[in-house]
Motif scaffolding. Structure first.
Motif, PDB file in Angstrom:
ATOM      1  N   SER A 191       0.857  -1.123   0.011  1.00 43.06           N
ATOM      2  CA  SER A 191       0.082   0.078   0.085  1.00 43.06           C
ATOM      3  C   SER A 191       0.877   1.419  -0.026  1.00 43.06           C
ATOM      4  O   SER A 191       0.359   2.424  -0.328  1.00 43.06           O
ATOM      5  N   VAL A 194       1.083   3.803  -3.296  1.00 44.91           N
ATOM      6  CA  VAL A 194       0.249   4.947  -3.494  1.00 44.91           C
ATOM      7  C   VAL A 194       0.576   6.281  -3.081  1.00 44.91           C
ATOM      8  O   VAL A 194       0.132   7.159  -3.626  1.00 44.91           O
ATOM      9  N   SER A 203      -4.075   3.493  -9.359  1.00 42.90           N
ATOM     10  CA  SER A 203      -5.289   4.264  -8.958  1.00 42.90           C
ATOM     11  C   SER A 203      -6.449   3.310  -8.750  1.00 42.90           C
ATOM     12  O   SER A 203      -7.446   3.543  -8.153  1.00 42.90           O
ATOM     13  N   ARG A 206      -7.670   2.632  -5.386  1.00 43.33           N
ATOM     14  CA  ARG A 206      -7.958   3.886  -4.650  1.00 43.33           C
ATOM     15  C   ARG A 206      -9.416   4.390  -5.164  1.00 43.33           C
ATOM     16  O   ARG A 206      -9.544   5.356  -5.610  1.00 43.33           O
ATOM     17  N   TYR A 294      -4.268   7.386   3.095  1.00 45.37           N
ATOM     18  CA  TYR A 294      -4.698   6.282   2.516  1.00 45.37           C
ATOM     19  C   TYR A 294      -4.646   5.092   3.773  1.00 45.37           C
ATOM     20  O   TYR A 294      -3.818   4.779   4.235  1.00 45.37           O
ATOM     21  N   HIS A 299      -8.413   0.175   2.437  1.00 44.43           N
ATOM     22  CA  HIS A 299      -8.060   0.577   1.148  1.00 44.43           C
ATOM     23  C   HIS A 299      -8.976   1.841   0.499  1.00 44.43           C
ATOM     24  O   HIS A 299      -9.681   1.668  -0.426  1.00 44.43           O
ATOM     25  N   ASP A 301      -8.952   6.105   0.303  1.00 45.86           N
ATOM     26  CA  ASP A 301      -8.140   7.614   0.698  1.00 45.86           C
ATOM     27  C   ASP A 301      -9.337   8.139   1.466  1.00 45.86           C
ATOM     28  O   ASP A 301     -10.673   8.073   1.508  1.00 45.86           O
TER      29      ASP A 301
END
Length: 371
Positions: A191, A194, A203, A206, A294, A299, A301
């Motif tokens: 992770s 990101v 992306s 996200r 994040y 998972h 934002d």
């Protein structure tokens, strides 16, 4: 043994017992003070300290003003997963699901390169069935916004040099978010990738953007926390302690003039839907945005925000309000003194009942409070 000897023995025993108790008390006090100093040090070193299940993607110090958040919608990018093969698409309930997969080349390469096609289809069927059965918080599928990239390194050109946050979003939906979340749980996905993903290669991981908001109650010098209902999503049959409002940016949160996503609009919508507080009851000019991050467990934002309630309203006033989603989302509202040490102690005492995003949001807010 004479009376004098017995008296001396008893006296010695009492003094020894009292001395041990005093030593235990002194040790306990010293331990608590050391623990408090450790807590203070942890929160003082906010950026270098570890944050459970959290990757910081941008930071506005002292904050990002709503006027300095530049949000855009990437019209050339859409990430939607379709229903499983064999579903009757004539059913009206299915109208909210994409009829075909619309995903990126990077996601296609990731799936094929890691031999995940069968795993993806298995998860797709399971998640779709949960939407049909309305279980696991999957009551309906709505459009949401995913994050292509975030940039918080720019500054205004005036002498104040205020931080600017730019976020490029893309269209996705809640169904897709749940499938990708389950997929990432099954694999070894780093992770931390990101954090510097300016090209949007990852992306697809996200596909949800949430706001973690703290409501300040000036009249009581309190902040508001909530205990989530078991009916809400991601509860695992537990009543978790959350911040005041957790709201996902959705298709309803767009500026009518520019057509761009409007994070502030999502804040006001979330406060009214979950707490029953109208925009007119808030001090709109106190809206602040802090860190974006994040959250690696779900998972997603997120961005930390805070806003003040009107000076005329107390905790009691808002605790009694009815709201559209209050019954489904919130079990209880909790007042907490707006004090750095009080918040730190609350986290320490309730850590096992709090999600990582809740703890991080409180840490972000607390880092900006005076001692």
């Amino acid at each position: 043994m004479n009376v004098t000897s017995i008296a001396i023995s008893i006296g010695t025993f009492i003094l020894g017992f009292a001395a041990n108790k005093l030593l235990d008390w002194i040790t306990g006090v010293a331990s608590k003070q050391l623990k408090k100093r450790t807590i203070d040090c942890d929160y003082h070193d906010f950026y270098n300290g570890a944050h459970r299940d959290v990757v910081i993607t941008s930071s506005g110090f002292p904050f990002f003003s709503p006027f300095n958040i530049k949000a855009s919608l990437n019209s050339g990018k859409t990430f939607l997963l379709a229903m499983p093969v064999g579903v009757d698409r004539e059913d009206k309930e299915m109208a909210c699901f994409s009829p075909v997969d619309r995903w990126t080349e990077s996601f296609d390469s990731f799936i094929k390169g890691n031999s995940l096609s069968e795993t993806l289809e298995e998860i797709r069927r399971e998640v779709f069935q949960s939407f049909c059965d309305k279980t696991q918080g999957n009551y309906f599928n709505g459009k949401t916004l995913g994050v292509n990239h975030i940039d918080g390194l720019s500054r205004t050109t005036d002498n104040r040099e205020q931080p600017i946050l730019s976020i490029d979003f893309f269209e996705t939906d809640y169904y897709t978010h749940k499938i990708i979340g389950r997929l990432l749980d099954k694999i070894q996905f780093d992770s931390s990738l990101v954090q510097k993903d300016m090209a949007g290669v990852y992306s697809w991981s996200r596909n949800s953007f949430g706001i973690s908001l703290i409501l300040i109650i000036p009249k009581d010098n309190m902040i508001l926390l909530t205990k989530r209902s078991k009916k809400a999503a991601f509860t695992e049959d537990k009543e978790w302690i959350y911040v005041s409002v957790t709201e996902a940016l959705s298709e309803t949160d767009f500026d009518e003039e520019t057509g761009a996503p409007d994070i502030s609009k999502a804040v006001f919508r979330g406060i009214q839907e979950e707490l029953g507080i109208k925009e007119i009851q808030l001090k709109s000019d106190t809206l602040r945005f802090y860190e974006s991050f994040y959250e690696t467990k779900f998972h997603q934002d997120n961005i930390v925000a805070s806003i003040e309630l009107s000076e005329t309203l107390s905790f009691k006033d808002i605790a009694e309000l009815l709201a559209k989603d209050k019954f489904m989302e919130i079990k209880e509202v909790i007042p907490l003194p707006k004090n750095k040490k009080e918040i730190a102690t609350f986290i320490e005492n309730n850590e096992e009942q709090m999600r990582s995003q809740t703890i991080f949001t409180l840490e972000s807010f607390m880092a900006r409070l005076e001692e």
